[in-house]
Design a protein around this motif. Structure first.
Motif, PDB file in Angstrom:
ATOM      1  N   TYR A 336       7.789  66.465  43.020  1.00  0.00           N
ATOM      2  CA  TYR A 336       8.153  65.349  43.898  1.00  0.00           C
ATOM      3  C   TYR A 336       8.790  65.889  45.171  1.00  0.00           C
ATOM      4  O   TYR A 336       9.736  66.671  45.123  1.00  0.00           O
ATOM      5  N   GLN A 337       8.241  65.451  46.312  1.00  0.00           N
ATOM      6  CA  GLN A 337       8.839  65.828  47.590  1.00  0.00           C
ATOM      7  C   GLN A 337       9.568  64.622  48.178  1.00  0.00           C
ATOM      8  O   GLN A 337       8.966  63.556  48.370  1.00  0.00           O
ATOM      9  N   PRO A 338      10.867  64.769  48.466  1.00  0.00           N
ATOM     10  CA  PRO A 338      11.620  63.647  49.020  1.00  0.00           C
ATOM     11  C   PRO A 338      11.099  63.213  50.396  1.00  0.00           C
ATOM     12  O   PRO A 338      10.701  64.036  51.221  1.00  0.00           O
ATOM     13  N   ILE A 339      11.127  61.908  50.624  1.00  0.00           N
ATOM     14  CA  ILE A 339      10.834  61.314  51.928  1.00  0.00           C
ATOM     15  C   ILE A 339      12.135  60.665  52.404  1.00  0.00           C
ATOM     16  O   ILE A 339      12.688  59.799  51.730  1.00  0.00           O
ATOM     17  N   TRP A 340      12.599  61.098  53.568  1.00  0.00           N
ATOM     18  CA  TRP A 340      13.933  60.726  54.031  1.00  0.00           C
ATOM     19  C   TRP A 340      13.895  59.458  54.873  1.00  0.00           C
ATOM     20  O   TRP A 340      13.035  59.286  55.733  1.00  0.00           O
ATOM     21  N   ASP A 341      14.833  58.544  54.574  1.00  0.00           N
ATOM     22  CA  ASP A 341      15.004  57.334  55.374  1.00  0.00           C
ATOM     23  C   ASP A 341      15.964  57.672  56.509  1.00  0.00           C
ATOM     24  O   ASP A 341      17.163  57.915  56.291  1.00  0.00           O
ATOM     25  N   ASN A 342      15.451  57.689  57.729  1.00  0.00           N
ATOM     26  CA  ASN A 342      16.253  58.108  58.872  1.00  0.00           C
ATOM     27  C   ASN A 342      17.316  57.079  59.269  1.00  0.00           C
ATOM     28  O   ASN A 342      18.288  57.419  59.943  1.00  0.00           O
ATOM     29  N   ARG A 343      17.125  55.831  58.866  1.00  0.00           N
ATOM     30  CA  ARG A 343      18.090  54.793  59.236  1.00  0.00           C
ATOM     31  C   ARG A 343      19.284  54.783  58.288  1.00  0.00           C
ATOM     32  O   ARG A 343      20.432  54.620  58.710  1.00  0.00           O
ATOM     33  N   TYR A 548      10.706  57.120  58.672  1.00  0.00           N
ATOM     34  CA  TYR A 548      10.724  58.093  57.585  1.00  0.00           C
ATOM     35  C   TYR A 548      10.183  59.442  58.046  1.00  0.00           C
ATOM     36  O   TYR A 548       9.256  59.521  58.863  1.00  0.00           O
ATOM     37  N   THR A 549      10.765  60.491  57.495  1.00  0.00           N
ATOM     38  CA  THR A 549      10.267  61.840  57.740  1.00  0.00           C
ATOM     39  C   THR A 549      10.224  62.611  56.424  1.00  0.00           C
ATOM     40  O   THR A 549      10.943  62.301  55.470  1.00  0.00           O
ATOM     41  N   THR A 583      25.261  61.736  51.620  1.00  0.00           N
ATOM     42  CA  THR A 583      25.824  62.801  52.438  1.00  0.00           C
ATOM     43  C   THR A 583      25.180  62.775  53.811  1.00  0.00           C
ATOM     44  O   THR A 583      23.987  62.495  53.939  1.00  0.00           O
ATOM     45  N   PRO A 584      25.939  63.051  54.873  1.00  0.00           N
ATOM     46  CA  PRO A 584      25.401  62.911  56.231  1.00  0.00           C
ATOM     47  C   PRO A 584      24.618  64.114  56.703  1.00  0.00           C
ATOM     48  O   PRO A 584      24.221  64.160  57.862  1.00  0.00           O
ATOM     49  N   MET A 585      24.366  65.096  55.835  1.00  0.00           N
ATOM     50  CA  MET A 585      23.795  66.362  56.286  1.00  0.00           C
ATOM     51  C   MET A 585      22.501  66.180  57.073  1.00  0.00           C
ATOM     52  O   MET A 585      22.284  66.804  58.112  1.00  0.00           O
ATOM     53  N   LEU A 586      21.634  65.283  56.608  1.00  0.00           N
ATOM     54  CA  LEU A 586      20.330  65.152  57.253  1.00  0.00           C
ATOM     55  C   LEU A 586      20.176  63.821  57.976  1.00  0.00           C
ATOM     56  O   LEU A 586      19.094  63.478  58.396  1.00  0.00           O
TER      57      LEU A 586
END
Length: 588
Positions: A336-343, A548-549, A583-586
């Motif tokens: 599984y590759q995470p898909i990041w919610d930018n908002r 998303y990224t 966490t705010p890292m990304l």
């Protein structure tokens, strides 16, 4: 005295003596000139040793094109290899053989030859063939009804049995030659888009181009509705065959004038060399077919057979068997590759990716085994098991408190095309695991839309109506047309990583990507941008409002245990089942 009696008297006189080979041509010319009869000297294998001028006039070939090759009747494509045995048996029993055989003129038309064949004692034992034309030069109906092979009526080339008979004869003499097989691409679409007459004219023009290209000593056959074959004497290397293939492809790709239209053809070529690539003509043909299959599989214009190719095919056949076993034993796993919610600054989705680790070969790339599964028809069985596995994993994630996560899973074109119009097969799996359809995103490739079937639109609407989300995967890499986004209701568009590799530094790529983002957003869809590996790429994507990224900046694809560690690190779950603040890292 009648002509036949005079000729027979001459034959008996020749049979009684012995003429040195050096005087053979003089004997054939001087002794028979006044009778106007064609004469041929052959060895007992049917190979021509000498001819006279009258025979050249009868058959249309000159002496250099005849000597050293099988007699025209033997390579006409009409008779089997047993013809020579029958002639020799008749000579042994009666002293000579007389009869009518059908041969081919250099132009390709049939000739009905009246032959008298006997032994001729020179320095070696030869056969003397006296040839005259019968009054009847057309193929008799009874022979045609018995399946005697003729030229292809549309193109005038050898038909398939005729070409294969010629090929068999050439293989029996051991001289090197090259074989090219040409398969036209999507020719049936021409008949559908225009008409069969247009298709026939194209085939005739292509046949004429091939005739002019290869000349008179080479052989050409139409061996299928849209298949041709060329036999090229004297070729002994792959480089020579490559040069010929390039010439054939140039002729093929040059525009054809069909009435008021200019049409273009494309095709796939495969080559094989005799005697390198076969023990007989059957094996040579099989190996040419193997090369043709490889050329199609690799989407190449030309492929030449090689022994290494057989090794690769054997390996692929074994891999197909091993893949079948792996599917049945549930050895194909998911990462599984995470898909990041930018908002929101957290993982929103997980793309499920097939992974296979073989006990002997180790990790096998999806680039290798996914196409194999599609070509062999195993993709459906594998897809069914992976969908069920993804449902089980999502159910477990929800039980652990990650109830906002969605699973995004790829479905192949074949799987999508065989799905019920109401989407029932896929929806039933979700219902069996008591999962809401809204927790699943089905990724499909844009090539599906090229077919333009109404059923595709019906399936998409059925899945979305049930609550599933639909994404176009790798948008921009195939047959992209923004019109698809207007015609087909999509939720997500996944932009391929090739669009972001050089941003933000490359101006044209940056402007192109910005344009795509604006269009997708204006159509009411959301974007997932793949291949994000650097902070500056992520910063640009976020500045454009992309939701998303996905990429190695966030995480590589993770096995289940690693996924648990990743989620616990970024989204620890408290006892109430609610996740802590991300966490705010990304969250750039």
């Amino acid at each position: 005295m009648r002509l036949q009696q005079q000729v027979m008297k001459m034959i008996r006189r020749w049979q009684g003596g012995a003429m040195p080979s050096v005087h053979i041509d003089q004997t054939l010319e001087g002794g028979l000139a006044k009778y106007g009869i064609g004469a041929v000297l052959c060895d007992e294998q049917g190979t021509i040793r000498a001819v006279n001028h009258h025979f050249e006039a009868l058959c249309g070939f000159n002496r250099s094109e005849l000597v050293g090759r099988p007699a025209p009747a033997l390579r006409s494509g009409i008779y089997t290899s047993t013809l020579l045995d029958s002639v020799l048996a008749g000579i042994e029993q009666h002293g000579l053989w007389q009869g009518r055989l059908y041969s081919r003129h250099k132009s390709g038309r049939l000739l009905a030859e009246q032959l008298t064949i006997c032994r001729y004692q020179a320095a070696e034992s030869l056969l003397l063939c006296l040839v005259g034309l019968s009054q009847q030069e057309q193929m008799p109906a009874q022979l045609e009804q018995q399946g005697v092979r003729m030229l292809d009526p549309l193109t005038g080339l050898l038909d398939r049995p005729g070409f294969y008979a010629e090929l068999e004869q050439c293989c029996s003499h051991g001289m090197p030659f090259g074989l090219l097989s040409l398969d036209l691409k999507n020719f049936c679409q021409i008949n559908t888009q225009f008409d069969h007459h247009t298709g026939d004219v194209l085939l005739q023009q292509l046949a004429e181009r091939l005739r002019l290209l290869v000349g008179s000593r080479e052989l050409i056959g139409r061996v299928g509705g849209d298949g041709f074959a060329l036999l090229l004497p004297g070729l002994s290397s792959e480089s020579q065959l490559q040069e010929w293939s390039e010439q054939v492809l140039r002729e093929l790709h040059r525009a054809f004038d069909v009435g008021p239209r200019k049409l273009r053809l494309s095709g796939t070529l495969a080559g094989a060399l005799w005697p390198r690539d076969g023990d007989d003509h059957h094996q040579l043909l099989r190996h040419a077919d193997v090369a043709l299959f490889e050329a199609r599989r690799q989407q190449r214009d030309y492929f030449c057979f090689s022994a290494q190719m057989l090794d690769r095919i054997a390996h692929r056949e074994r891999m197909q068997k091993e893949l079948m076993d792996a599917i049945s034993k549930n050895e194909i796993e998911l990462a599984y590759q995470p898909i990041w919610d930018n908002r929101l600054g957290r993982v929103a989705k997980l793309e499920a990716l097939a992974r296979w680790t073989h006990r002997e070969w180790g990790v096998i790339s999806p680039v290798e085994f996914i196409p194999l599964a599609e070509q062999s028809g195993l993709i459906q069985a594998m897809g069914e098991k992976l969908l069920a596995r993804a449902c089980q994993d999502l159910k477990q994630l929800q039980a652990m408190g990650y109830d906002w996560l969605q699973i995004s899973i790829n479905r192949s074109t074949l799987e999508f095309n065989t799905l019920n119009p109401d989407g029932r097969d896929w929806l039933d799996v979700l219902h069996q695991h008591e999962l809401a359809p809204s927790s699943f995103i089905f990724e499909i490739t844009e090539s599906i839309f090229m077919e333009g079937h109404e059923d595709h639109l019906q399936r998409i609407r059925a899945l979305r109506s049930a609550g599933c989300l639909i994404a176009i995967d790798d948008f921009g890499t195939g047959f992209s047309a923004l019109n698809y986004l207007r015609l087909y209701p999509m939720d997500l568009v996944k932009i391929d990583r090739s669009f972001v590799q050089q941003i933000p530094g490359h101006t044209q790529d940056r402007l192109l990507l910005k344009g795509l983002i604006d269009i997708v957003h204006n159509l009411g869809m959301q974007l997932v941008v793949e291949g994000i590996e650097r902070e500056e790429q992520q910063a640009f994507i976020c500045s454009q409002g992309c939701a998303y990224t996905q990429g190695f900046l966030f995480s590589k694809p993770l096995a289940w245990a690693d996924l648990m560690s990743y989620l616990r690190h970024h989204h620890p779950v408290v006892e109430t089942g609610q996740a802590c603040e991300p966490t705010p890292m990304l969250a750039i």
